[in-house]
Design an enzyme around this catalytic site. Structure first.
Site, PDB file in Angstrom:
ATOM      1  N   HIS A  32      38.659   3.313  22.618  1.00 47.28           N
ATOM      2  CA  HIS A  32      39.523   2.406  23.396  1.00 47.28           C
ATOM      3  C   HIS A  32      40.410   3.227  24.345  1.00 47.28           C
ATOM      4  O   HIS A  32      40.609   2.862  25.500  1.00 47.28           O
ATOM      5  CB  HIS A  32      40.464   1.606  22.479  1.00 47.28           C
ATOM      6  CG  HIS A  32      39.821   0.587  21.586  1.00 47.28           C
ATOM      7  ND1 HIS A  32      40.012   0.569  20.226  1.00 47.28           N
ATOM      8  CD2 HIS A  32      39.026  -0.481  21.846  1.00 47.28           C
ATOM      9  CE1 HIS A  32      39.368  -0.453  19.687  1.00 47.28           C
ATOM     10  NE2 HIS A  32      38.757  -1.112  20.647  1.00 47.28           N
ATOM     11  N   LYS A  35      36.591 -12.079  13.598  1.00 45.31           N
ATOM     12  CA  LYS A  35      36.917 -10.839  12.882  1.00 45.31           C
ATOM     13  C   LYS A  35      38.038 -11.020  11.873  1.00 45.31           C
ATOM     14  O   LYS A  35      39.013 -11.721  12.144  1.00 45.31           O
ATOM     15  CB  LYS A  35      37.342  -9.758  13.883  1.00 45.31           C
ATOM     16  CG  LYS A  35      36.182  -9.258  14.718  1.00 45.31           C
ATOM     17  CD  LYS A  35      36.586  -8.065  15.560  1.00 45.31           C
ATOM     18  CE  LYS A  35      35.398  -7.580  16.383  1.00 45.31           C
ATOM     19  NZ  LYS A  35      35.801  -6.587  17.393  1.00 45.31           N
ATOM     20  N   ARG A  53      29.404  -0.114  24.821  1.00 48.87           N
ATOM     21  CA  ARG A  53      29.005   1.107  24.122  1.00 48.87           C
ATOM     22  C   ARG A  53      27.503   1.294  24.130  1.00 48.87           C
ATOM     23  O   ARG A  53      26.992   2.376  24.337  1.00 48.87           O
ATOM     24  CB  ARG A  53      29.467   1.070  22.655  1.00 48.87           C
ATOM     25  CG  ARG A  53      30.926   1.326  22.497  1.00 48.87           C
ATOM     26  CD  ARG A  53      31.421   0.899  21.167  1.00 48.87           C
ATOM     27  NE  ARG A  53      31.445  -0.556  21.072  1.00 48.87           N
ATOM     28  CZ  ARG A  53      32.046  -1.237  20.146  1.00 48.87           C
ATOM     29  NH1 ARG A  53      32.641  -0.613  19.166  1.00 48.87           N
ATOM     30  NH2 ARG A  53      32.048  -2.555  20.152  1.00 48.87           N
ATOM     31  N   SER A  62      36.579   0.279  15.628  1.00 51.02           N
ATOM     32  CA  SER A  62      37.700   0.204  14.681  1.00 51.02           C
ATOM     33  C   SER A  62      37.150   0.008  13.275  1.00 51.02           C
ATOM     34  O   SER A  62      37.626   0.628  12.319  1.00 51.02           O
ATOM     35  CB  SER A  62      38.604  -0.982  15.019  1.00 51.02           C
ATOM     36  OG  SER A  62      39.063  -0.901  16.343  1.00 51.02           O
TER      37      SER A  62
HETATM   38  P1  ADP Z   1      36.949  -7.508  20.439  1.00 51.19           P
HETATM   39  O1  ADP Z   1      37.208  -8.139  19.117  1.00 51.19           O
HETATM   40  O2  ADP Z   1      37.515  -8.287  21.595  1.00 51.19           O
HETATM   41  O3  ADP Z   1      35.504  -7.102  20.674  1.00 51.19           O
HETATM   42  P2  ADP Z   1      37.525  -4.651  20.140  1.00 51.19           P
HETATM   43  O4  ADP Z   1      38.845  -4.000  19.876  1.00 51.19           O
HETATM   44  O5  ADP Z   1      36.462  -4.471  19.129  1.00 51.19           O
HETATM   45  O6  ADP Z   1      37.854  -6.174  20.422  1.00 51.19           O
HETATM   46  O7  ADP Z   1      36.951  -4.126  21.533  1.00 51.19           O
HETATM   47  C1  ADP Z   1      37.632  -4.360  22.743  1.00 51.19           C
HETATM   48  C2  ADP Z   1      36.760  -3.880  23.885  1.00 51.19           C
HETATM   49  O8  ADP Z   1      36.653  -2.454  23.821  1.00 51.19           O
HETATM   50  C3  ADP Z   1      35.323  -4.426  23.849  1.00 51.19           C
HETATM   51  O9  ADP Z   1      34.884  -4.637  25.174  1.00 51.19           O
HETATM   52  C4  ADP Z   1      34.537  -3.301  23.215  1.00 51.19           C
HETATM   53  O10 ADP Z   1      33.185  -3.300  23.629  1.00 51.19           O
HETATM   54  C5  ADP Z   1      35.287  -2.085  23.773  1.00 51.19           C
HETATM   55  N1  ADP Z   1      35.155  -0.918  22.911  1.00 51.19           N
HETATM   56  C6  ADP Z   1      35.359  -0.838  21.586  1.00 51.19           C
HETATM   57  N2  ADP Z   1      35.117   0.415  21.130  1.00 51.19           N
HETATM   58  C7  ADP Z   1      34.748   1.129  22.211  1.00 51.19           C
HETATM   59  C8  ADP Z   1      34.332   2.486  22.408  1.00 51.19           C
HETATM   60  N3  ADP Z   1      34.203   3.326  21.391  1.00 51.19           N
HETATM   61  N4  ADP Z   1      34.014   2.892  23.668  1.00 51.19           N
HETATM   62  C9  ADP Z   1      34.099   2.019  24.692  1.00 51.19           C
HETATM   63  N5  ADP Z   1      34.453   0.721  24.570  1.00 51.19           N
HETATM   64  C10 ADP Z   1      34.776   0.275  23.356  1.00 51.19           C
END
Ligand code: ADP
Length: 160
Positions: free
Chosen positions: A17, A41, A90, A128
């Site tokens: 992130h 989630k 990703r 996460s």
């Molecule tokens: P959500 O529940 O909205 O998917 P997340 O916190 O899981 O929330 O992810 C928020 C955004 O960040 C999403 O677009 C996800 O694809 C992106 N994201 C999560 N992890 C990574 C990572 N390791 N690299 C790039 N983007 C990521």
């Protein structure tokens, strides 16, 4: 001034992130990280805990703000007068979900554009949930979670 919003669960924020936030902060004048509720989630941290984690991790980024969100992402964007959403991709598995979200947002709010930033290869496996899973079994997550919050995340996870 071009403002963009990066919505997500951030439960907790990872270095993946962070990489997206840092890159977005160079592309836009202001980046608002919005901690949303994803009904699909089950989360480990409250929205306030997640906000504090992001603020501590983004101290060096002067054009990044963190807000606690509610309701639909596009409604929050409209309230904040933002018409660019940032999301990360990703791998192919992210694509279908992200496409569905971006397209439905486009149907509801045609003036809001979703911009995708592709993950760096070294973070393309990182989420996460995988970080929490490893930490639950005592594994080392120091490479996955920003240094500024790593110890606090581990301590808080132990109490959950
Ligand atoms: P959500 O529940 O909205 O998917 P997340 O916190 O899981 O929330 O992810 C928020 C955004 O960040 C999403 O677009 C996800 O694809 C992106 N994201 C999560 N992890 C990574 C990572 N390791 N690299 C790039 N983007 C990521």
């Amino acid at each position: 001034m071009t403002k963009a919003m990066y919505p997500g669960s951030f439960d907790p924020i990872t270095v993946g992130h962070m990489d997206i936030i840092e890159r977005a902060s160079k592309l836009f004048d202001e980046v608002v990280v919005a901690i949303m509720i994803n009904p699909k989630k089950t989360v480990s941290f409250t929205q306030l805990e997640r906000k504090e984690f992001i603020e501590k991790s983004c101290k060096h980024l002067k054009n990044v703000k963190v807000v606690i969100g509610h309701g639909l992402t596009i409604q929050l964007a409209q309230e904040l007068d933002i018409n660019i959403l940032i999301r990360g991709i990703r791998a192919v598995v992210d694509y279908e979900y992200e496409l569905q979200q971006a397209t439905s947002n486009m149907m509801l709010a045609p003036n809001i554009e979703t911009v995708f930033l592709v993950s760096k290869p070294e973070y393309s496996f990182l989420s996460s949930s995988i970080s929490k899973e490893i930490a639950t079994y005592g594994g080392d997550i120091s490479k996955f979670i920003p240094d500024a919050i790593h110890n606090e995340v581990i301590e808080k996870l132990k109490k959950k």
